[in-house]
Structure formats: C-alpha cells, structure tokens
Design a protein around this motif. Sequence first.
Motif, PDB file in Angstrom:
ATOM      1  N   ARG A   1      -7.144   8.164   4.699  1.00 21.95           N
ATOM      2  CA  ARG A   1      -7.021   7.789   3.301  1.00 21.95           C
ATOM      3  C   ARG A   1      -6.164   8.809   2.549  1.00 21.95           C
ATOM      4  O   ARG A   1      -6.094   9.974   2.930  1.00 21.95           O
TER       5      ARG A   1
ATOM      6  N   PHE B   1      -0.259  -5.887   4.908  1.00 23.08           N
ATOM      7  CA  PHE B   1       0.297  -5.071   3.822  1.00 23.08           C
ATOM      8  C   PHE B   1       1.610  -4.457   4.297  1.00 23.08           C
ATOM      9  O   PHE B   1       1.921  -4.444   5.495  1.00 23.08           O
TER      10      PHE B   1
ATOM     11  N   CYS C   1       0.868  -1.184   0.000  1.00 24.31           N
ATOM     12  CA  CYS C   1       0.000   0.000   0.000  1.00 24.31           C
ATOM     13  C   CYS C   1       0.898   1.225   0.000  1.00 24.31           C
ATOM     14  O   CYS C   1       2.025   1.173   0.508  1.00 24.31           O
TER      15      CYS C   1
ATOM     16  N   ASN D   1      -7.111   1.620  -5.577  1.00 23.99           N
ATOM     17  CA  ASN D   1      -7.390   2.860  -4.845  1.00 23.99           C
ATOM     18  C   ASN D   1      -7.540   4.021  -5.826  1.00 23.99           C
ATOM     19  O   ASN D   1      -6.868   4.051  -6.864  1.00 23.99           O
TER      20      ASN D   1
ATOM     21  N   PHE E   1      -5.196  -5.243   7.845  1.00 28.85           N
ATOM     22  CA  PHE E   1      -4.906  -6.271   6.844  1.00 28.85           C
ATOM     23  C   PHE E   1      -3.402  -6.450   6.740  1.00 28.85           C
ATOM     24  O   PHE E   1      -2.634  -5.611   7.223  1.00 28.85           O
TER      25      PHE E   1
ATOM     26  N   GLY F   1      -5.807  -7.109  -1.795  1.00 28.59           N
ATOM     27  CA  GLY F   1      -4.645  -6.706  -1.006  1.00 28.59           C
ATOM     28  C   GLY F   1      -5.006  -6.187   0.362  1.00 28.59           C
ATOM     29  O   GLY F   1      -6.075  -6.483   0.884  1.00 28.59           O
ATOM     30  N   GLY F   2      -4.081  -5.335   0.869  1.00 29.28           N
ATOM     31  CA  GLY F   2      -3.166  -4.504   0.148  1.00 29.28           C
ATOM     32  C   GLY F   2      -3.842  -3.666  -0.943  1.00 29.28           C
ATOM     33  O   GLY F   2      -5.034  -3.492  -0.952  1.00 29.28           O
TER      34      GLY F   2
ATOM     35  N   CYS G   1      -3.660   3.145   6.159  1.00 29.68           N
ATOM     36  CA  CYS G   1      -4.907   3.793   6.603  1.00 29.68           C
ATOM     37  C   CYS G   1      -5.043   3.550   8.112  1.00 29.68           C
ATOM     38  O   CYS G   1      -4.618   2.511   8.622  1.00 29.68           O
TER      39      CYS G   1
ATOM     40  N   SER H   1       0.390   3.916   1.685  1.00 27.74           N
ATOM     41  CA  SER H   1       0.531   4.347   3.083  1.00 27.74           C
ATOM     42  C   SER H   1      -0.469   3.551   3.909  1.00 27.74           C
ATOM     43  O   SER H   1      -1.300   2.818   3.362  1.00 27.74           O
TER      44      SER H   1
HETATM   45  S1  SF4 Z   1      -7.377  -0.121   3.961  1.00 28.45           S
HETATM   46 FE1  SF4 Z   1      -6.625  -0.905   2.012  1.00 28.45          FE
HETATM   47  S2  SF4 Z   1      -5.352   0.788   1.208  1.00 28.45           S
HETATM   48 FE2  SF4 Z   1      -5.638   1.223   3.375  1.00 28.45          FE
HETATM   49  S3  SF4 Z   1      -3.835   0.299   4.361  1.00 28.45           S
HETATM   50 FE3  SF4 Z   1      -5.477  -1.236   4.402  1.00 28.45          FE
HETATM   51  S4  SF4 Z   1      -5.160  -2.495   2.618  1.00 28.45           S
HETATM   52 FE4  SF4 Z   1      -3.988  -0.603   2.323  1.00 28.45          FE
END
Ligand code: SF4
Length: 376
Positions: free
Chosen positions: A132, A22, A11, A95, A20, A60-61, A15, A13
Amino acid sequence: MKGIYIHIPFCASACFYCNFHFSTAKKFQKDFVQALKKEIILKKNFFTENTIIDTLYFGGGTPSVLELGDMEDLCSFLHLHFNLKSLKEFTVEANPEDLSLNKLKKFKELGVTRLSIGVQSFNESTLKYLGRQHDGKQALKSIENAQKADFENISIDLIYGVPTQTKAIWQKDLETFYQLNLPHVSCYCLTIEDKTPLALWINQKKIKPVDDDLSVCHYKTMTPIMFQKGYVHYEISNFAKHTYYSKHNLIYWQNGAYLGLGPSAHSYNGSFRSWNISHTSHYINAVNNHDTLTESEKPDKSTLFNEYIFTALRTMWGVKWSKVKTVFGENYYDYLNKKMRHVQMQHMLEETSEGFRISEKGKLFADKIAAHFFVV
Ligand code: SF4
C-alpha cells in the motif's frame, strides 16, 4: 431499489495483492472521462424514463485519484441523464493518501454521503506486505479529515490473514477501528490471486505464504468483539452499526437492478446481465468507434436460483421461503426443502422467521454450505 455504479479504473500504484481492473497510466484519464460521458448517453435508457435512482457508487480502481474537476463534470453529467434527486446514498471509494480536507469538502458539495476508505491496516508491516502507498498515520489523518468535513457515514476496509500480521497486530487494528467509532467496516481475508506480485513471490519462496489457520484465528478474534461493540454482522465481510448497512451493496445482494458504467462494470436489469470490456484503452476505443462495448446474457432459472442461494446465505437475512416459491416456483421450493431435510450440517444453519440462514459458526464455510444447495 435501483443503483448506478461507476468504475474508475485508475490507481496511483499497484498493490501487491490486487487483481481488480485498474491502470496506473494517468495519461488516459481525460480520454476516459470523455468516454464515460459518452457511455452515460448510450445507456441513459437502461432504466425506464424518470426512474428514481436510489444509490450512486463510484468504485474502482481508486475514484479518489480523479481530479476534482473531472469528478464534478461526471456528477453534473449523471444528474442530467438520470433522476438522482432522491438519492439515498452516494458512496465514493477513496484511498487515505488522497483525502485532503479540501477534497473531502468538495465531495460533500457534490452530494457524496458515504465514504469507503481503503485503510486495510494501521500497521506499517502489514501495509508494507500488501504494497500500500499510505502509512498508519495517513490512514488516521484521512479519517480525521473526513470527520472534519462532516462525513458521518464512513466505512473502512481492513484485511486480515496477512502472514506478517500476528494476532496482536490484528487486534490492535480492530481496537483502532473501535476507538474511531465509525459506523461500518468491511473485513476481508487476504487471498492470493493468480498473476499478482504476492503470488509470484510466494511461488519463488521470497515471502511467507498465507496460512489458513492464521486467517481462521483472526476471524475468530474479530467476530465476538464486533458483537460486543454493537456491530451487526450483516454480510460475511461486512459489519455495521444498525441502519448503516451499505444500501448500494444491498441492491446486489437482494437481486435488485443496477447499471454499471466504465470498463469491467457489470449491470443487471432484472432479466439480463451485461458487462463491459475489461481494459481501459480498449473501452475508450470501443466507445469512440461505436464498437461492441458490452456483452450480455440472460441467465437461466437454475443459474439465478444458485446466485440467489449464494448471495442470500452470505447475509443475515438468509434465504426466504416465500421468495423461493414466488420467484422460482414450487419445484425449486420442494427441491430446497428436501435438501434442507437431508443436510448434514444442521449446526451450521439456523431458522429465521421467514426461512433459514448460516449460523455464526457456519460463516467460515459459507461457500461450501451454499454449494450444497445449488442446482447442478
Ligand atoms: S487494491 Fe485498490 S488501490 Fe490497490 S491496486 Fe487494487 S484497486 Fe488499486
């Protein structure tokens, strides 16, 4: 139906609400792609030879942070090792800030048929609370670009229950969605996961905590308008215009077989469940050094029964008596029948031609209702 899931663990950055798997370390991307290709070879016999794969899903990610060359490389490699000629759906999660017209046209050339865009909100204060990277304008632009690139099957994610999100802000997000005339939306209630920045700041009383009443109010605002606008509430968090149900997710919800590739990805072949190491650099090392990459287990019948009840009750198709009888046997069928007769929450359930499901009223309590039927 058979599906392949590819986990892209990067990712731009982090969030503030996300737990998750990433990484924001771009330096691993090239090594990751090479490792993923090696895993594809390792698992090419997961399905029997020439099995037709129905769905491919890059999740993902943030798969859209991959360089186009890497995406192209992975798609060609997957085509070499699996029968993807009759794909019914190829989804890429993306995204808004990554979706230039050029990238979207390339996705189209690669055979992508469905986009799942992480919009979350069109409102600046909501996006800021969630941490975000994009703003409302970019969210709209990404959808406009996707439509220009000739994508029709577009889903967006929206989040409700955000403490800074008044009912009016949430209604505005929903209105924006309806105006875009998209065929699918996933609406998730904000939950505060351990070890996330939001959990820490709420703990330190730096920001407002989530309020269950607000989440319920947002949920109740959303469902009647969705019906009015012609969306089918086919899974607790998902609404679609008819025929635009996520085919890949239906495989998970209807107990189909799927292969997951990449760190933290899960697989199921009809009897065994397996899952990969949930750490990107450990995953790369394990693949390269032929170390243990995947753990697996054979769930017992009661676990599979509980999973079936849990997932089936989240969908509009609900629990089917015939399936309970044929897959789990007479004892489970009798057990469920008995539980149904004694259930205290009849108004939360409704009969279907083949079994029963949770009523619209009961959906707010789906987990609790499902737990009532679990075999312990
Ligand atoms: S919500 Fe989605 S874009 Fe934001 S950090 Fe988690 S996996 Fe990445």
